[in-house]
Each structure stands twice: as C-alpha cells, then as structure tokens.
Design an enzyme around this catalytic site. Structure first.
Site, PDB file in Angstrom:
ATOM      1  N   ARG A  80     -21.873 -11.330  76.297  1.00 58.02           N
ATOM      2  CA  ARG A  80     -20.422 -11.550  76.375  1.00 58.02           C
ATOM      3  C   ARG A  80     -19.716 -10.709  75.318  1.00 58.02           C
ATOM      4  O   ARG A  80     -20.291 -10.383  74.292  1.00 58.02           O
ATOM      5  CB  ARG A  80     -20.084 -13.019  76.174  1.00 58.02           C
ATOM      6  CG  ARG A  80     -20.732 -13.868  77.245  1.00 58.02           C
ATOM      7  CD  ARG A  80     -20.104 -15.202  77.398  1.00 58.02           C
ATOM      8  NE  ARG A  80     -20.847 -15.922  78.426  1.00 58.02           N
ATOM      9  CZ  ARG A  80     -20.450 -16.040  79.678  1.00 58.02           C
ATOM     10  NH1 ARG A  80     -19.313 -15.524  80.080  1.00 58.02           N
ATOM     11  NH2 ARG A  80     -21.201 -16.709  80.545  1.00 58.02           N
ATOM     12  N   ILE A  81     -18.451 -10.420  75.632  1.00 56.39           N
ATOM     13  CA  ILE A  81     -17.622  -9.650  74.707  1.00 56.39           C
ATOM     14  C   ILE A  81     -17.075 -10.593  73.635  1.00 56.39           C
ATOM     15  O   ILE A  81     -16.565 -11.664  73.957  1.00 56.39           O
ATOM     16  CB  ILE A  81     -16.435  -8.995  75.465  1.00 56.39           C
ATOM     17  CG1 ILE A  81     -16.947  -8.175  76.651  1.00 56.39           C
ATOM     18  CG2 ILE A  81     -15.597  -8.150  74.520  1.00 56.39           C
ATOM     19  CD1 ILE A  81     -17.830  -7.031  76.281  1.00 56.39           C
ATOM     20  N   LEU A  82     -17.199 -10.176  72.395  1.00 46.41           N
ATOM     21  CA  LEU A  82     -16.652 -10.977  71.303  1.00 46.41           C
ATOM     22  C   LEU A  82     -15.153 -10.687  71.188  1.00 46.41           C
ATOM     23  O   LEU A  82     -14.736  -9.528  71.198  1.00 46.41           O
ATOM     24  CB  LEU A  82     -17.383 -10.644  70.001  1.00 46.41           C
ATOM     25  CG  LEU A  82     -18.888 -10.980  70.060  1.00 46.41           C
ATOM     26  CD1 LEU A  82     -19.633 -10.365  68.882  1.00 46.41           C
ATOM     27  CD2 LEU A  82     -19.095 -12.493  70.101  1.00 46.41           C
TER      28      LEU A  82
ATOM     29  N   HIS B 263     -27.884  -2.316  71.902  1.00 44.66           N
ATOM     30  CA  HIS B 263     -27.564  -1.939  73.277  1.00 44.66           C
ATOM     31  C   HIS B 263     -28.688  -1.061  73.837  1.00 44.66           C
ATOM     32  O   HIS B 263     -29.129  -0.127  73.160  1.00 44.66           O
ATOM     33  CB  HIS B 263     -26.232  -1.182  73.308  1.00 44.66           C
ATOM     34  CG  HIS B 263     -25.839  -0.771  74.689  1.00 44.66           C
ATOM     35  ND1 HIS B 263     -25.348  -1.664  75.623  1.00 44.66           N
ATOM     36  CD2 HIS B 263     -25.907   0.434  75.318  1.00 44.66           C
ATOM     37  CE1 HIS B 263     -25.113  -1.026  76.752  1.00 44.66           C
ATOM     38  NE2 HIS B 263     -25.448   0.242  76.597  1.00 44.66           N
TER      39      HIS B 263
ATOM     40  N   ALA C 131     -13.548  -4.108  68.918  1.00 51.00           N
ATOM     41  CA  ALA C 131     -12.897  -4.797  70.038  1.00 51.00           C
ATOM     42  C   ALA C 131     -13.258  -4.208  71.397  1.00 51.00           C
ATOM     43  O   ALA C 131     -12.993  -4.818  72.431  1.00 51.00           O
ATOM     44  CB  ALA C 131     -11.382  -4.783  69.842  1.00 51.00           C
TER      45      ALA C 131
HETATM   46  C1  GRF Z   1     -31.855  -6.138  75.167  1.00 55.54           C
HETATM   47  O1  GRF Z   1     -32.395  -4.974  75.720  1.00 55.54           O
HETATM   48  C2  GRF Z   1     -30.417  -5.951  74.789  1.00 55.54           C
HETATM   49  O2  GRF Z   1     -30.129  -4.677  74.314  1.00 55.54           O
HETATM   50  C3  GRF Z   1     -29.732  -6.175  76.103  1.00 55.54           C
HETATM   51  O3  GRF Z   1     -30.427  -7.255  76.673  1.00 55.54           O
HETATM   52  C4  GRF Z   1     -31.761  -7.250  76.198  1.00 55.54           C
HETATM   53  C5  GRF Z   1     -32.008  -8.603  75.611  1.00 55.54           C
HETATM   54  O4  GRF Z   1     -33.342  -8.855  75.487  1.00 55.54           O
HETATM   55  N1  GRF Z   1     -28.325  -6.382  75.973  1.00 55.54           N
HETATM   56  P1  GRF Z   1     -33.882 -10.173  74.750  1.00 55.54           P
HETATM   57  O5  GRF Z   1     -33.076 -11.363  75.242  1.00 55.54           O
HETATM   58  O6  GRF Z   1     -33.751  -9.951  73.277  1.00 55.54           O
HETATM   59  O7  GRF Z   1     -35.309 -10.267  75.199  1.00 55.54           O
END
Ligand code: GRF
Length: 233
Positions: A123-125, A141, A174
C-alpha cells in the site's frame, strides 16, 4: 484499538484513527540499538531475513514491531514465532484512506522506531504517515527503479523484455516508488524465466541487499541531498 493474544505475543488491532497510542509493554525499553518497525502485507521473506540478522548484537538494529494491513499476512506468524509484537491496521476497518493512513502512523508510533522498513507492504503510505516517518521510512522494490515502479515490477520488467532487472532500496516519499535510491542490485533475466522464477531470484538478492543496508543505516548516519543518499560511519 483492541488487544488480544495469539500465542505468546500481544496483537494490537487498530480500528480507530483517534484511539490513544498505548505503550506496548514489550517495547518501552530504549537502547542504542536502532529500533526498526517492519511493514508487511504477505509472506514476509524479507522480514524473516531481518529477524535472523537482528539476532547478532553487532548488527546494530533490532526489529521491535511488525505492522500489517492484512490480518492473514504470513509475516504475522513469523513475527509472533520470533516473539515480536505485531499490529494489524486493516483498511476495511476504516471509512477513508486518510483515516487508515493516520491509524497506521499511530500503530507504528507505538513502537517508537528509528527506522520504518516497508518490505512487501503493498500500500501507498499517505500524508499523515509521512508527516511523522518521512525521511526514516525505506522501501524495497523488485525492479531497478526508476524503471517499473508499482505493484508489478517483476511482471512489467519481464513484459518489457529487459535482459537485466533487479531490486532497489529507496527512501519513501509521496510518490509511487519515487524516493531517493539507497542501494540497488542487478539480476540477469534468463531466456526461460517466467514471473515466478524471476521473482524468486530477485527476492534472494533483495533479502541480502535489505539486510546489508538496514544494518549500514543503523550503524551509520544517513544524509539525503536532493536525490543523493549518503551513509557515513
Ligand atoms: C518483495 O519482492 C517486495 O519487493 C515486493 O513484494 C515482495 C515481498 O516479499 N514488493 P516478502 O513478503 O518479503 O516475501
């Protein structure tokens, strides 16, 4: 805010944006170790890596709380198994996004963190959260930003036909995955990769990057100048 028990760890479920912040009994003692709150939505493999790393005193950081938007997140079980207190702030319990965001900020504030780590938090903070934790919230990411931001970084990179992708650790601002970049690592796309195989290889590299740089941030001083992040020891 209500409190219940699942196993040995108290769970806070925040359902009211205006509820008073309560000190969590197991998180009131402060030490020099950097206090980290991890935000998760799903499996929690990044959280698991941090929970292993923080066992070493020299790591310099300690996970003091785990907060999720998803009452069924696997990360909740990992936290509870490790004896880390958790809070659930489910958007379904709020009328507006703003109220949810404010409640999330309050739930995180309970743990008095030095650093907030969004690791698979989908989710977006929002503004209320960043008003308190901006500048000390980082996100991991699964793509080489600024390419392929958003919820499907692995899928989008694959669809675009890139030969190299990877992961990015960045400060949260943001925008959607737009904050200053702290660290990146590359992963080669293999000819037969599908989203699942590529994601697994990225996640392996991502965990190492996250653990490494959270430790560096905890042990050093992070300075942001424009888009440039520097960590001094
Ligand atoms: C990670 O690759 C993260 O970058 C992405 O979702 C995945 C989450 O993996 N947004 P986990 O829940 O830490 O196993």
């Amino acid at each position: 805010m209500r409190s219940d028990r699942r196993g040995p760890v108290r769970i806070l479920t925040v359902t009211d944006a205006n509820a008073p912040i309560m000190d969590h009994p197991s998180t009131t003692a402060r030490t020099d170790t950097h206090r980290i709150v991890v935000l998760v939505s799903g499996t929690g493999s990044n959280l698991a890596a941090l929970l292993t790393a923080h066992l070493a005193a020299e790591y310099g950081a300690r996970v003091v709380g785990v907060v999720t938007d998803n009452p069924n997140a696997g990360g909740l079980n990992l936290a509870q198994d490790a004896g880390i207190p958790t809070a659930v702030v489910n958007p379904r319990d709020f009328d507006t996004r703003g109220e949810w965001d404010a409640a999330l900020a309050r739930a995180v504030a309970v743990f008095d963190p030095n650093l907030v780590v969004s690791a698979g938090f989908m989710r977006i903070l929002g503004a209320d959260f960043l008003a308190i934790f901006g500048g000390r919230t980082i996100n991991t990411h699964p793509a080489l930003l600024p390419s392929f931001p958003g919820a499907h970084g692995v899928r989008d990179a694959l669809a675009h036909g890139v030969r190299v992708t990877g992961c990015t650790l960045h400060l949260v601002d943001a925008g959607v995955d737009t904050g200053p970049i702290i660290a990146q690592a590359a992963v080669v796309v293999e000819p037969n990769d599908d989203e699942e195989t590529l994601q697994e290889r990225i996640k392996t590299v991502e965990r190492e990057l996250l653990v490494d740089w959270v430790g560096r941030i905890a042990r050093g001083t992070l300075t942001v100048t424009g888009r440039h992040v520097r960590i001094d020891f």
